[in-house]
Design a protein around this motif. Structure first.
Motif, mmCIF file in Angstrom:
data_model
loop_
_atom_site.group_PDB
_atom_site.id
_atom_site.type_symbol
_atom_site.label_atom_id
_atom_site.label_comp_id
_atom_site.label_asym_id
_atom_site.label_seq_id
_atom_site.Cartn_x
_atom_site.Cartn_y
_atom_site.Cartn_z
ATOM 1 N N ASP A 97 -10.949 2.962 -14.202
ATOM 2 C CA ASP A 97 -11.085 2.079 -15.084
ATOM 3 C C ASP A 97 -9.687 1.525 -15.530
ATOM 4 O OD1 ASP A 97 -12.040 0.866 -17.661
ATOM 5 O OD2 ASP A 97 -10.978 2.352 -18.637
ATOM 6 N N GLY A 98 -8.653 2.373 -15.150
ATOM 7 C CA GLY A 98 -7.367 1.721 -15.476
ATOM 8 C C GLY A 98 -6.917 0.748 -14.761
ATOM 9 N N LEU A 99 -7.245 0.917 -13.241
ATOM 10 C CA LEU A 99 -6.802 -0.212 -12.541
ATOM 11 C C LEU A 99 -7.497 -1.674 -12.739
ATOM 12 C CD1 LEU A 99 -7.120 1.874 -8.983
ATOM 13 C CD2 LEU A 99 -5.200 0.790 -9.916
ATOM 14 N N ASN A 100 -8.968 -1.267 -13.175
ATOM 15 C CA ASN A 100 -9.612 -2.508 -13.539
ATOM 16 C C ASN A 100 -9.115 -3.273 -14.713
ATOM 17 O OD1 ASN A 100 -12.129 -4.360 -13.313
ATOM 18 N ND2 ASN A 100 -12.848 -3.199 -15.130
ATOM 19 N N THR A 101 -8.954 -2.451 -15.826
ATOM 20 C CA THR A 101 -8.480 -2.879 -17.103
ATOM 21 C C THR A 101 -6.935 -3.502 -17.030
ATOM 22 O OG1 THR A 101 -9.529 -1.031 -18.143
ATOM 23 C CG2 THR A 101 -7.811 -2.341 -19.410
ATOM 24 N N ILE A 102 -6.017 -2.907 -16.228
ATOM 25 C CA ILE A 102 -4.885 -3.642 -15.885
ATOM 26 C C ILE A 102 -4.845 -4.740 -15.409
ATOM 27 C CG2 ILE A 102 -2.600 -3.486 -14.614
ATOM 28 C CD1 ILE A 102 -2.764 -0.393 -15.296
ATOM 29 N N VAL A 103 -5.848 -5.238 -14.413
ATOM 30 C CA VAL A 103 -5.871 -6.177 -13.619
ATOM 31 C C VAL A 103 -6.499 -7.345 -14.505
ATOM 32 C CG1 VAL A 103 -7.222 -7.492 -11.833
ATOM 33 C CG2 VAL A 103 -6.124 -5.230 -11.433
ATOM 34 N N ARG A 104 -7.433 -6.812 -15.375
ATOM 35 C CA ARG A 104 -8.423 -7.698 -16.349
ATOM 36 C C ARG A 104 -7.223 -8.227 -17.522
ATOM 37 N NH1 ARG A 104 -11.954 -4.488 -17.890
ATOM 38 N NH2 ARG A 104 -10.986 -4.428 -20.156
ATOM 39 N N THR A 105 -6.486 -7.396 -17.899
ATOM 40 C CA THR A 105 -5.723 -7.519 -19.238
ATOM 41 C C THR A 105 -4.257 -8.101 -18.855
ATOM 42 O OG1 THR A 105 -5.307 -5.273 -19.756
ATOM 43 C CG2 THR A 105 -7.326 -6.298 -20.603
ATOM 44 N N GLN A 106 -3.606 -7.594 -17.946
ATOM 45 C CA GLN A 106 -2.343 -7.843 -17.542
ATOM 46 C C GLN A 106 -2.173 -8.636 -16.324
ATOM 47 O OE1 GLN A 106 -0.174 -3.928 -18.108
ATOM 48 N NE2 GLN A 106 -1.703 -3.115 -19.048
ATOM 49 N N GLY A 107 -3.183 -8.655 -15.573
ATOM 50 C CA GLY A 107 -3.058 -9.414 -14.285
ATOM 51 C C GLY A 107 -2.650 -8.567 -13.121
ATOM 52 N N TRP A 108 -3.238 -8.887 -12.112
ATOM 53 C CA TRP A 108 -3.082 -8.008 -10.769
ATOM 54 C C TRP A 108 -1.512 -7.811 -10.483
ATOM 55 C CZ3 TRP A 108 -0.394 -9.681 -6.439
ATOM 56 C CH2 TRP A 108 -0.006 -10.946 -6.353
ATOM 57 N N ARG A 109 -0.642 -8.588 -10.843
ATOM 58 C CA ARG A 109 0.759 -8.420 -10.527
ATOM 59 C C ARG A 109 1.389 -7.245 -11.194
ATOM 60 N NH1 ARG A 109 3.381 -13.007 -8.372
ATOM 61 N NH2 ARG A 109 1.915 -14.851 -8.052
ATOM 62 N N GLN A 110 0.768 -6.837 -12.300
ATOM 63 C CA GLN A 110 1.271 -5.630 -13.344
ATOM 64 C C GLN A 110 1.460 -4.749 -12.300
ATOM 65 O OE1 GLN A 110 3.093 -5.621 -15.830
ATOM 66 N NE2 GLN A 110 3.284 -3.387 -16.008
ATOM 67 N N LEU A 111 0.038 -4.343 -11.330
ATOM 68 C CA LEU A 111 -0.102 -3.178 -10.504
ATOM 69 C C LEU A 111 1.293 -2.877 -9.755
ATOM 70 C CD1 LEU A 111 -3.922 -3.532 -9.704
ATOM 71 C CD2 LEU A 111 -2.983 -2.176 -11.264
ATOM 72 N N PHE A 112 1.938 -4.182 -9.417
ATOM 73 C CA PHE A 112 3.418 -3.834 -8.669
ATOM 74 C C PHE A 112 4.290 -4.180 -9.273
ATOM 75 C CE2 PHE A 112 -0.453 -4.956 -5.969
ATOM 76 C CZ PHE A 112 -0.460 -4.244 -4.741
ATOM 77 N N ALA A 113 4.425 -3.994 -10.838
ATOM 78 C CA ALA A 113 5.625 -4.260 -11.624
ATOM 79 C C ALA A 113 6.495 -3.115 -11.433
ATOM 80 C CB ALA A 113 5.319 -3.964 -13.267
#
Length: 329
Positions: free
Chosen positions: A275-291
């Motif tokens: 849910d964390g991965l999905n929410t971050i992509v949805r609300t912060q954009g996929w780039r945030q996963l590599f911040a």
């Protein structure tokens, strides 16, 4: 006379070292390696955590470096490093020691894994999981402390109250105490899910790649620092890249109670890892996963390289006998 006394003292120390069991020596070697490596890259680790969690205030490496220096001064780069070192000594000691134990156990019991590098992969994964479970609350404390930024200049949006919605932690003890009061034992392990999911492949790959690279080095150069540094660096680089998004989820889950309330009046943003991965992509954009990945590359290469190099050097100084080398599958 001074030289004679020094030689006697050195001989006494080595005599004491020789009486220690191999597991104790491995624990010492791993603990020292972890502490040295973690302290060497502490400023980069602090910036990485801020990039992962303060998505509005810290938007780039150079800007983040300037902001930390402005708000916290030079010592601000080491904020939370005390908790980090206190955690990393038992973590690294357990990680390296249990890796050796699991690896020897697999080889001695002739498990259907062969005797090749897959043994290093399995033993490394199991060792990583063991070390995380034993030391996770200290990692939680380290993240919460590193997340805090003093704002005497009122430069952040919303002023000081925007930065510290809740009481600012004074140290490790207070972080752990408040986490326990808020949610009991579960509060001390908030974010353990993505940590375990990430550490199992990361730790396994790190040891797998390191041992696989070593296998291609002539035996007479096995104890060379020039060999340990590049092998350790490449091992950390590959392993961290594959598991980095899980590290972002972990950090954000660890500081949820320090962030603004959601629309339902709760601090809890993520139900679980996925849910964390999905929410971050949805609300912060996929780039945030590599911040913070760029600074992590800068950090992880010297960190893992220094860790392996110090570990091998300590093993040599402590006179730990060389173990059986894995044979190619």
């Amino acid at each position: 006379m001074g030289s004679s006394q020094g030689s006697t003292l050195s001989a006494d120390v080595m005599s004491l070292v020789d009486t220690l069991p191999v597991l104790a020596k491995t624990l010492i070697a791993g603990g020292v390696a972890g502490a040295v490596a973690k302290t060497a890259v502490a400023p980069l680790e602090r910036i990485k955590i801020l990039l992962q969690t303060r998505t509005n205030d810290f938007l780039g490496v150079s800007q983040s470096l300037k902001k930390v220096l402005q708000c916290d001064g030079p010592l601000g780069f080491y904020k939370g490093n005390g908790a980090s070192v206190i955690r990393i000594i038992p973590y690294a000691a357990l990680h390296y020691m249990t890796y050796e134990v699991y690896r020897d156990w697999i080889l001695e019991n002739n498990l259907p894994l062969g005797s090749g590098p897959v043994v290093d992969l399995v033993a490394g994964s199991a060792a990583g999981g063991t070390a995380v479970l034993c030391t996770y609350p200290l990692d939680l404390a380290r993240t919460k402390l590193a997340y805090q930024v003093s704002d005497a200049s009122q430069s952040f949006r919303g002023g000081a109250n925007g930065v510290y919605r809740q009481h600012a932690y004074s140290g490790i003890k207070e972080v752990l105490s408040m986490a326990y009061k808020e949610a009991g034992p579960r509060g001390l392990y908030r974010g353990i899910g993505p940590t375990l999911i990430g550490i199992l492949p990361y730790a396994g790959l790190k040891f797998y790649i390191y041992e696989e690279l070593k296998r291609h080095v002539p035996e007479e150069h096995q104890n060379s620092v020039r060999m340990h540094l590049p092998c350790g660096a490449l091992a950390g680089l590959f392993g961290q890249t594959l598991t980095y998004p899980l590290d972002v989820v972990r950090r954000q889950m660890q500081v949820e109670n320090l962030q603004p309330m959601t629309s339902d009046g709760s601090n809890k943003r993520y139900k679980n890892t996925f849910d964390g991965l999905n929410t971050i992509v949805r609300t912060q954009g996929w780039r945030q996963l590599f911040a913070g990945l760029s600074i992590n590359y800068i950090k992880i290469v010297p960190s893992v390289a220094i860790g392996f190099t110090v570990y091998e050097s300590m093993k040599s100084w402590l006179r730990i006998p060389p173990r059986e080398r894995s044979k190619p599958a």
